[in-house]
Design a protein around this motif. Structure first.
Motif, PDB file in Angstrom:
ATOM      1  N   THR A 149     -10.190  -5.114   9.345  1.00  0.00           N
ATOM      2  CA  THR A 149     -11.235  -4.666   8.411  1.00  0.00           C
ATOM      3  C   THR A 149     -12.388  -5.671   8.381  1.00  0.00           C
ATOM      4  OG1 THR A 149      -9.924  -5.722   6.693  1.00  0.00           O
ATOM      5  CG2 THR A 149      -9.753  -3.332   6.878  1.00  0.00           C
ATOM      6  N   LEU A 185      -0.649  -8.307   4.635  1.00  0.00           N
ATOM      7  CA  LEU A 185      -1.923  -8.978   4.320  1.00  0.00           C
ATOM      8  C   LEU A 185      -2.669  -9.375   5.587  1.00  0.00           C
ATOM      9  CD1 LEU A 185      -0.804 -11.155   1.281  1.00  0.00           C
ATOM     10  CD2 LEU A 185      -2.506  -9.327   1.245  1.00  0.00           C
ATOM     11  N   PRO A 206     -15.776   1.518   0.132  1.00  0.00           N
ATOM     12  CA  PRO A 206     -15.197   0.906   1.339  1.00  0.00           C
ATOM     13  C   PRO A 206     -13.853   0.258   1.053  1.00  0.00           C
ATOM     14  CG  PRO A 206     -16.999  -0.438   0.504  1.00  0.00           C
ATOM     15  CD  PRO A 206     -17.009   0.833  -0.282  1.00  0.00           C
ATOM     16  N   MET A 218       0.826  -1.209   0.000  1.00  0.00           N
ATOM     17  CA  MET A 218       0.000   0.000   0.000  1.00  0.00           C
ATOM     18  C   MET A 218       0.861   1.260   0.000  1.00  0.00           C
ATOM     19  SD  MET A 218      -3.396   0.677   2.179  1.00  0.00           S
ATOM     20  CE  MET A 218      -2.802   1.269   3.732  1.00  0.00           C
ATOM     21  N   GLY A 251     -11.707   1.458  -1.249  1.00  0.00           N
ATOM     22  CA  GLY A 251     -10.891   2.430  -1.968  1.00  0.00           C
ATOM     23  C   GLY A 251     -11.206   2.382  -3.455  1.00  0.00           C
ATOM     24  N   LEU A 284      -6.934  -5.299  -2.757  1.00  0.00           N
ATOM     25  CA  LEU A 284      -6.744  -6.561  -3.473  1.00  0.00           C
ATOM     26  C   LEU A 284      -7.572  -7.682  -2.847  1.00  0.00           C
ATOM     27  CD1 LEU A 284      -2.962  -7.221  -4.278  1.00  0.00           C
ATOM     28  CD2 LEU A 284      -4.885  -7.376  -5.834  1.00  0.00           C
ATOM     29  N   PRO A 292     -15.242   0.300   6.970  1.00  0.00           N
ATOM     30  CA  PRO A 292     -14.178  -0.191   7.858  1.00  0.00           C
ATOM     31  C   PRO A 292     -12.901   0.635   7.791  1.00  0.00           C
ATOM     32  CG  PRO A 292     -15.145  -1.989   6.585  1.00  0.00           C
ATOM     33  CD  PRO A 292     -15.704  -0.729   6.021  1.00  0.00           C
ATOM     34  N   VAL A 293     -12.646   1.287   6.659  1.00  0.00           N
ATOM     35  CA  VAL A 293     -11.474   2.178   6.575  1.00  0.00           C
ATOM     36  C   VAL A 293     -12.028   3.590   6.331  1.00  0.00           C
ATOM     37  CG1 VAL A 293      -9.273   2.633   5.396  1.00  0.00           C
ATOM     38  CG2 VAL A 293     -10.120   0.287   5.583  1.00  0.00           C
ATOM     39  N   PHE A 347      -4.373 -18.182   5.579  1.00  0.00           N
ATOM     40  CA  PHE A 347      -3.155 -17.514   5.111  1.00  0.00           C
ATOM     41  C   PHE A 347      -1.901 -18.327   5.411  1.00  0.00           C
ATOM     42  CE2 PHE A 347      -4.760 -12.821   5.136  1.00  0.00           C
ATOM     43  CZ  PHE A 347      -5.855 -13.219   4.402  1.00  0.00           C
ATOM     44  N   HIS A 401       5.064  -0.400  -7.350  1.00  0.00           N
ATOM     45  CA  HIS A 401       3.761  -0.839  -6.856  1.00  0.00           C
ATOM     46  C   HIS A 401       3.079  -1.784  -7.855  1.00  0.00           C
ATOM     47  CE1 HIS A 401      -0.710  -0.068  -6.818  1.00  0.00           C
ATOM     48  NE2 HIS A 401      -0.517  -0.707  -5.696  1.00  0.00           N
ATOM     49  N   ILE A 408      -8.690   7.266   3.708  1.00  0.00           N
ATOM     50  CA  ILE A 408      -7.709   6.598   2.843  1.00  0.00           C
ATOM     51  C   ILE A 408      -6.634   7.607   2.435  1.00  0.00           C
ATOM     52  CG2 ILE A 408      -7.398   5.339   0.676  1.00  0.00           C
ATOM     53  CD1 ILE A 408     -10.348   4.561   0.822  1.00  0.00           C
ATOM     54  N   HIS A 466      -4.770   1.556  -6.311  1.00  0.00           N
ATOM     55  CA  HIS A 466      -4.525   0.894  -5.025  1.00  0.00           C
ATOM     56  C   HIS A 466      -5.750   0.181  -4.467  1.00  0.00           C
ATOM     57  CE1 HIS A 466      -0.412   1.962  -3.813  1.00  0.00           C
ATOM     58  NE2 HIS A 466      -0.593   3.021  -4.585  1.00  0.00           N
TER      59      HIS A 466
HETATM   60  C1  HEM Z   1     -13.961  -5.685   4.580  1.00  0.00           C
HETATM   61  C2  HEM Z   1     -12.666  -5.921   4.446  1.00  0.00           C
HETATM   62  C3  HEM Z   1     -11.691  -4.960   3.828  1.00  0.00           C
HETATM   63  C4  HEM Z   1     -11.798  -3.618   3.600  1.00  0.00           C
HETATM   64  C5  HEM Z   1     -12.973  -2.719   3.900  1.00  0.00           C
HETATM   65  C6  HEM Z   1     -10.560  -3.192   2.987  1.00  0.00           C
HETATM   66  C7  HEM Z   1     -10.296  -1.885   2.607  1.00  0.00           C
HETATM   67  C8  HEM Z   1      -9.129  -1.491   1.981  1.00  0.00           C
HETATM   68  C9  HEM Z   1      -8.831  -0.128   1.606  1.00  0.00           C
HETATM   69  C10 HEM Z   1      -9.741   1.064   1.827  1.00  0.00           C
HETATM   70  C11 HEM Z   1      -7.614  -0.127   1.022  1.00  0.00           C
HETATM   71  C12 HEM Z   1      -6.892   1.091   0.438  1.00  0.00           C
HETATM   72  C13 HEM Z   1      -7.392   1.252  -0.985  1.00  0.00           C
HETATM   73  C14 HEM Z   1      -6.948   2.523  -1.672  1.00  0.00           C
HETATM   74  O1  HEM Z   1      -5.907   3.099  -1.281  1.00  0.00           O
HETATM   75  O2  HEM Z   1      -7.634   2.951  -2.622  1.00  0.00           O
HETATM   76  C15 HEM Z   1      -7.124  -1.486   1.006  1.00  0.00           C
HETATM   77  C16 HEM Z   1      -5.913  -1.899   0.463  1.00  0.00           C
HETATM   78  C17 HEM Z   1      -5.492  -3.195   0.436  1.00  0.00           C
HETATM   79  N1  HEM Z   1      -6.136  -4.298   0.962  1.00  0.00           N
HETATM   80 FE1  HEM Z   1      -7.943  -4.303   1.837  1.00  0.00          FE
HETATM   81  N2  HEM Z   1      -9.729  -4.266   2.862  1.00  0.00           N
HETATM   82  C18 HEM Z   1     -10.372  -5.371   3.359  1.00  0.00           C
HETATM   83  C19 HEM Z   1      -9.894  -6.662   3.406  1.00  0.00           C
HETATM   84  C20 HEM Z   1      -8.713  -7.089   2.829  1.00  0.00           C
HETATM   85  C21 HEM Z   1      -8.274  -8.458   2.780  1.00  0.00           C
HETATM   86  C22 HEM Z   1      -9.079  -9.641   3.311  1.00  0.00           C
HETATM   87  C23 HEM Z   1      -7.068  -8.457   2.146  1.00  0.00           C
HETATM   88  C24 HEM Z   1      -6.168  -9.610   1.800  1.00  0.00           C
HETATM   89  C25 HEM Z   1      -6.464 -10.860   2.013  1.00  0.00           C
HETATM   90  C26 HEM Z   1      -6.761  -7.095   1.781  1.00  0.00           C
HETATM   91  C27 HEM Z   1      -5.644  -6.702   1.089  1.00  0.00           C
HETATM   92  C28 HEM Z   1      -5.364  -5.408   0.719  1.00  0.00           C
HETATM   93  C29 HEM Z   1      -4.179  -5.019  -0.006  1.00  0.00           C
HETATM   94  C30 HEM Z   1      -3.052  -5.940  -0.492  1.00  0.00           C
HETATM   95  C31 HEM Z   1      -4.246  -3.631  -0.184  1.00  0.00           C
HETATM   96  C32 HEM Z   1      -3.213  -2.720  -0.862  1.00  0.00           C
HETATM   97  C33 HEM Z   1      -3.549  -2.614  -2.347  1.00  0.00           C
HETATM   98  C34 HEM Z   1      -2.610  -1.691  -3.104  1.00  0.00           C
HETATM   99  O3  HEM Z   1      -2.070  -0.749  -2.508  1.00  0.00           O
HETATM  100  O4  HEM Z   1      -2.427  -1.922  -4.309  1.00  0.00           O
HETATM  101  N3  HEM Z   1      -7.786  -6.285   2.226  1.00  0.00           N
HETATM  102  N4  HEM Z   1      -8.063  -2.299   1.598  1.00  0.00           N
END
Ligand code: HEM
Length: 351
Positions: free
Chosen positions: A165, A158, A291, A1, A293, A300, A226-227, A66, A8, A230, A297
């Motif tokens: 979240t 991860l 929620p 992130m 993003g 994933l 949840p977030v 995981f 990236h 951002i 980014h």
């Molecule tokens: C309800 C559950 C979840 C919510 C609400 C959530 C929300 C978010 C948000 C808001 C971001 C930032 C996006 C942005 O900058 O535009 C993010 C990034 C990320 N999330 Fe989640 N997330 C959740 C669950 C998960 C899970 C389960 C995983 C992995 C198993 C995960 C992996 C990631 C990764 C790898 C990124 C970075 C992506 C990047 O920067 O390219 N997230 N998430």
């Protein structure tokens, strides 16, 4: 992130392999087993705190889907280390002084680095279906493997990205359905229509059939993202609502604000999953619901999260009716990740 541009893109492309359909089916197997086992331990017919219970369950699920294999006595240490790292990431004292959360977090991080690094050669030798084993086999475009350090950093991120979240979103999901029993019944009716016996593992092919359940989950995340904030940095000068923002400025995108804009979401305080029906969603701005993003980014783990929410709903609402005391109005903290201050007192009754 925290990476940007070419670096990236390369990491994101490599990681995305672990979220394709084949691996997702394997994770669902672990989720089914873990949720059934976890729910069997939850009390019935008496009030209990939902939030700590689901927090424990999501951590257990993250550990199995995981990390895979039975980790024995080390599993508790791994889970403790993650809890300390997450807590340290928002601790006020930023130096690891004795007795501080930051100290516990840096110790947790040191243990995690050592623990993962120790396991990598073994996982490379024998393979495995879990996310960690898959990361150990991921390659760059030139065919070389990710370094130990890169694997450790991705695994730590991860686990942290997934744990709080999902805990937050599943808590607000259950809270909304406990306070809207008619919607809870609608969700249950949908699940009953699948023709599967309660307790049976949810098959991967049925994930697209959760139309009402998915809408109910999304509407819970609209009201309680949840977030809530951002982080971004302006890559060039721009103007917003009369303010000039120079390149390099840190800016925060605020889903909480966006999700309550009355011009996009009429009567924004009302819980109404029909907002996510096909007709109601038509023409809505693609960044009106964020929620996870958006853009380069975007989360994933979006599909993983929906899959876990559906698998949880399948086992939970099929077996339990969840309710709260009349007049009970839990207070929510929205920072750093939304949670009910008193743990959310609910009662489960068999259906
Ligand atoms: C309800 C559950 C979840 C919510 C609400 C959530 C929300 C978010 C948000 C808001 C971001 C930032 C996006 C942005 O900058 O535009 C993010 C990034 C990320 N999330 Fe989640 N997330 C959740 C669950 C998960 C899970 C389960 C995983 C992995 C198993 C995960 C992996 C990631 C990764 C790898 C990124 C970075 C992506 C990047 O920067 O390219 N997230 N998430």
């Amino acid at each position: 992130m925290l990476l940007d541009f070419d670096e990236h893109r390369l990491h994101r492309r490599a990681l995305a392999v672990a979220f394709k359909s084949g691996p997702m089916q394997a994770y669902l197997g672990e989720l089914n087993a873990g949720i059934v086992a976890g729910l069997a331990r939850w009390p019935r017919r008496r009030e209990f705190k939902f939030y700590p219970a689901i927090k424990q369950l999501t951590l257990d699920l993250a550990a199995t889907s995981f990390l895979g294999e039975e980790l024995g006595p080390e599993l508790d240490k791994v889970k403790r280390a993650f809890i300390d790292m997450v807590a340290a990431s928002i601790a006020v004292i930023r130096k690891p002084l004795p007795g501080t959360q930051m100290r516990r977090g840096t110790r947790g991080r040191a243990f995690i680095v050592e623990y993962f690094a120790r396991q990598i050669p073994r996982r490379r030798a024998r393979g495995g279906q879990d996310l960690f084993s898959r990361l150990c086999h991921l390659t760059w475009e030139d065919g070389s493997l990710l370094s130990n350090e890169q694997i450790v950093d991705h695994m730590s991120f991860l686990m942290m990205a997934a744990h709080d979240t999902l805990t937050s979103s599943l808590t607000s999901f259950v809270y909304r359905l406990a306070t809207h029993p008619a919607w809870q019944e609608e969700v249950r009716r949908e699940l009953r229509g699948f023709g599967l016996a309660p307790g049976e593992p949810l098959p991967f092919e049925r994930l697209d059939d959760f139309v009402t359940t998915e809408a109910a989950f999304k509407e819970a995340m609209r009201l309680t993202p949840p977030v809530p904030s951002i982080p971004r940095r302006a890559v060039r000068d721009f103007e917003f609502k009369g303010f000039r923002i120079p390149a390099g400025t840190n800016v925060n995108v605020n889903p909480l604000f966006t999700h309550y804009m009355p011009e996009v979401w009429p009567e924004p305080d009302r819980y109404d999953p029909t907002r996510f029906g096909t007709a109601a969603s038509r023409g809505r701005h693609k960044f009106a619901f964020v929620p996870f993003g958006g853009g380069a980014h975007m989360c994933l783990g979006l599909n993983f999260s929906h899959m876990q929410a559906k698998c949880f709903a399948w086992h939970f609402f099929n077996r339990f009716r969840v309710s709260m005391a009349k007049d009970y109005r839990p207070s929510w903290s929205m920072w750093p990740i939304p949670y009910p201050r008193d743990g959310l007192k609910v009662t489960l009754d068999a259906v």
